[in-house]
Design a protein around this motif. Structure first.
Motif, PDB file in Angstrom:
ATOM      1  N   THR A  56      39.308   3.422 -33.658  1.00  0.00           N
ATOM      2  CA  THR A  56      39.979   3.895 -35.119  1.00  0.00           C
ATOM      3  C   THR A  56      41.091   4.562 -34.805  1.00  0.00           C
ATOM      4  N   ASP A  57      42.219   4.580 -35.950  1.00  0.00           N
ATOM      5  CA  ASP A  57      43.142   5.328 -35.732  1.00  0.00           C
ATOM      6  C   ASP A  57      43.764   5.763 -37.121  1.00  0.00           C
ATOM      7  N   TYR A  58      44.352   6.906 -37.095  1.00  0.00           N
ATOM      8  CA  TYR A  58      44.594   7.595 -38.210  1.00  0.00           C
ATOM      9  C   TYR A  58      45.858   8.192 -38.333  1.00  0.00           C
ATOM     10  N   ALA A  59      46.572   8.334 -39.507  1.00  0.00           N
ATOM     11  CA  ALA A  59      47.817   9.050 -39.635  1.00  0.00           C
ATOM     12  C   ALA A  59      47.479  10.384 -39.439  1.00  0.00           C
ATOM     13  N   ASP A  60      48.485  11.107 -38.872  1.00  0.00           N
ATOM     14  CA  ASP A  60      48.585  12.532 -38.778  1.00  0.00           C
ATOM     15  C   ASP A  60      48.124  13.383 -39.781  1.00  0.00           C
ATOM     16  N   SER A  61      48.705  12.981 -40.943  1.00  0.00           N
ATOM     17  CA  SER A  61      48.537  13.504 -41.975  1.00  0.00           C
ATOM     18  C   SER A  61      46.995  13.581 -42.907  1.00  0.00           C
ATOM     19  N   VAL A  62      46.158  12.695 -42.163  1.00  0.00           N
ATOM     20  CA  VAL A  62      44.803  12.452 -42.749  1.00  0.00           C
ATOM     21  C   VAL A  62      43.613  12.869 -41.763  1.00  0.00           C
ATOM     22  N   LYS A  63      44.253  13.258 -40.691  1.00  0.00           N
ATOM     23  CA  LYS A  63      43.057  13.426 -39.437  1.00  0.00           C
ATOM     24  C   LYS A  63      42.608  14.574 -39.788  1.00  0.00           C
ATOM     25  N   GLY A  64      41.033  14.575 -39.509  1.00  0.00           N
ATOM     26  CA  GLY A  64      40.163  15.562 -39.677  1.00  0.00           C
ATOM     27  C   GLY A  64      39.761  15.782 -41.092  1.00  0.00           C
ATOM     28  N   ARG A  65      40.259  14.959 -42.152  1.00  0.00           N
ATOM     29  CA  ARG A  65      40.005  14.958 -43.372  1.00  0.00           C
ATOM     30  C   ARG A  65      39.431  13.763 -43.920  1.00  0.00           C
ATOM     31  N   PHE A  66      39.819  12.577 -43.339  1.00  0.00           N
ATOM     32  CA  PHE A  66      39.542  11.028 -43.789  1.00  0.00           C
ATOM     33  C   PHE A  66      38.721  10.644 -42.572  1.00  0.00           C
ATOM     34  N   THR A  67      37.788   9.748 -43.029  1.00  0.00           N
ATOM     35  CA  THR A  67      36.994   8.933 -41.849  1.00  0.00           C
ATOM     36  C   THR A  67      36.852   7.400 -42.389  1.00  0.00           C
ATOM     37  N   ILE A  68      37.130   6.550 -41.358  1.00  0.00           N
ATOM     38  CA  ILE A  68      36.966   5.045 -41.538  1.00  0.00           C
ATOM     39  C   ILE A  68      35.803   4.659 -41.019  1.00  0.00           C
ATOM     40  N   SER A  69      35.015   3.715 -41.608  1.00  0.00           N
ATOM     41  CA  SER A  69      33.765   3.269 -41.163  1.00  0.00           C
ATOM     42  C   SER A  69      33.680   1.875 -41.755  1.00  0.00           C
ATOM     43  N   ARG A  70      32.543   1.042 -40.701  1.00  0.00           N
ATOM     44  CA  ARG A  70      32.288  -0.301 -41.037  1.00  0.00           C
ATOM     45  C   ARG A  70      31.017  -0.234 -41.831  1.00  0.00           C
ATOM     46  N   GLY A  71      30.688  -1.008 -42.762  1.00  0.00           N
ATOM     47  CA  GLY A  71      29.642  -1.582 -43.192  1.00  0.00           C
ATOM     48  C   GLY A  71      28.576  -2.197 -42.344  1.00  0.00           C
ATOM     49  N   ASN A  72      27.357  -2.348 -42.600  1.00  0.00           N
ATOM     50  CA  ASN A  72      26.536  -3.143 -41.590  1.00  0.00           C
ATOM     51  C   ASN A  72      27.001  -4.643 -41.550  1.00  0.00           C
ATOM     52  N   ALA A  73      27.394  -5.046 -42.841  1.00  0.00           N
ATOM     53  CA  ALA A  73      28.083  -6.401 -42.676  1.00  0.00           C
ATOM     54  C   ALA A  73      29.148  -6.639 -42.130  1.00  0.00           C
ATOM     55  N   LYS A  74      29.901  -5.849 -41.509  1.00  0.00           N
ATOM     56  CA  LYS A  74      31.344  -5.771 -40.835  1.00  0.00           C
ATOM     57  C   LYS A  74      32.464  -6.222 -41.706  1.00  0.00           C
ATOM     58  N   ASN A  75      32.073  -6.999 -42.965  1.00  0.00           N
ATOM     59  CA  ASN A  75      33.231  -7.191 -43.617  1.00  0.00           C
ATOM     60  C   ASN A  75      33.538  -6.233 -44.800  1.00  0.00           C
ATOM     61  N   THR A  76      32.827  -4.981 -44.674  1.00  0.00           N
ATOM     62  CA  THR A  76      33.062  -4.056 -45.662  1.00  0.00           C
ATOM     63  C   THR A  76      33.738  -2.689 -44.768  1.00  0.00           C
ATOM     64  N   VAL A  77      34.630  -2.216 -45.357  1.00  0.00           N
ATOM     65  CA  VAL A  77      35.211  -0.794 -44.672  1.00  0.00           C
ATOM     66  C   VAL A  77      35.115   0.148 -45.661  1.00  0.00           C
ATOM     67  N   PHE A  78      34.801   1.336 -45.485  1.00  0.00           N
ATOM     68  CA  PHE A  78      34.821   2.521 -46.299  1.00  0.00           C
ATOM     69  C   PHE A  78      35.796   3.657 -45.589  1.00  0.00           C
ATOM     70  N   LEU A  79      36.448   4.434 -46.728  1.00  0.00           N
ATOM     71  CA  LEU A  79      37.240   5.343 -46.431  1.00  0.00           C
ATOM     72  C   LEU A  79      36.902   6.748 -47.124  1.00  0.00           C
ATOM     73  N   GLN A  80      36.182   7.428 -46.501  1.00  0.00           N
ATOM     74  CA  GLN A  80      35.584   8.885 -46.884  1.00  0.00           C
ATOM     75  C   GLN A  80      36.728   9.846 -46.886  1.00  0.00           C
ATOM     76  N   MET A  81      37.082  10.307 -47.959  1.00  0.00           N
ATOM     77  CA  MET A  81      38.317  11.149 -48.055  1.00  0.00           C
ATOM     78  C   MET A  81      37.859  12.688 -48.484  1.00  0.00           C
ATOM     79  N   ASN A  82      37.893  13.522 -47.797  1.00  0.00           N
ATOM     80  CA  ASN A  82      37.594  14.954 -48.130  1.00  0.00           C
ATOM     81  C   ASN A  82      38.701  15.845 -48.025  1.00  0.00           C
ATOM     82  N   ARG A  83      38.242  16.945 -48.662  1.00  0.00           N
ATOM     83  CA  ARG A  83      39.428  18.033 -48.635  1.00  0.00           C
ATOM     84  C   ARG A  83      40.813  17.244 -49.173  1.00  0.00           C
TER      85      ARG A  83
END
Length: 116
Positions: A56-83
């Protein structure tokens, strides 16, 4: 051809959380990423994830707050945005490509608004 459909945007108060989803159909790509564009600003990179999810790779401005993950089907991606902060307000775009700096298909975007 690849089709990308984002969902999950909306209005949230500062400090809150949102999760964005992106579903890809058609010919797949190795990398799925997120970008954003605020009014009057250029589109900027937010984060990206490899096919396996191991890189994974993140912009400095979102590191520690945003998390990217793949779905089980691999063709889906999620962006969890906190704070979330008001400066996170933007249209968020999903993109796919063959490298962390090579994207060739883009979604239509989903609006995220963070109120102070």
């Amino acid at each position: 051809q690849v089709q990308l459909v984002e969902s999950g945007g909306g209005l949230v108060q500062a400090g809150g959380s949102l999760i964005l989803s992106c579903a890809a159909s058609g010919r797949t790509r190795d990398i799925m990423g997120w970008f954003r564009q605020a009014p009057g600003k250029e589109r900027e990179f937010v984060g990206a994830i490899s096919w396996s999810g191991g890189n994974t790779d993140y912009a400095d401005s979102v590191k520690g707050r945003f998390t990217i993950s793949r779905g089980n089907a691999k063709n889906t991606v999620f962006l969890q945005m906190n704070r979330l902060k008001p400066e996170d307000t933007a249209v968020y775009y999903c993109a796919v490509g063959f490298g962390f700096d090579q994207y060739d298909y883009w979604g239509q975007g989903t609006q995220v608004t963070v109120s102070s």
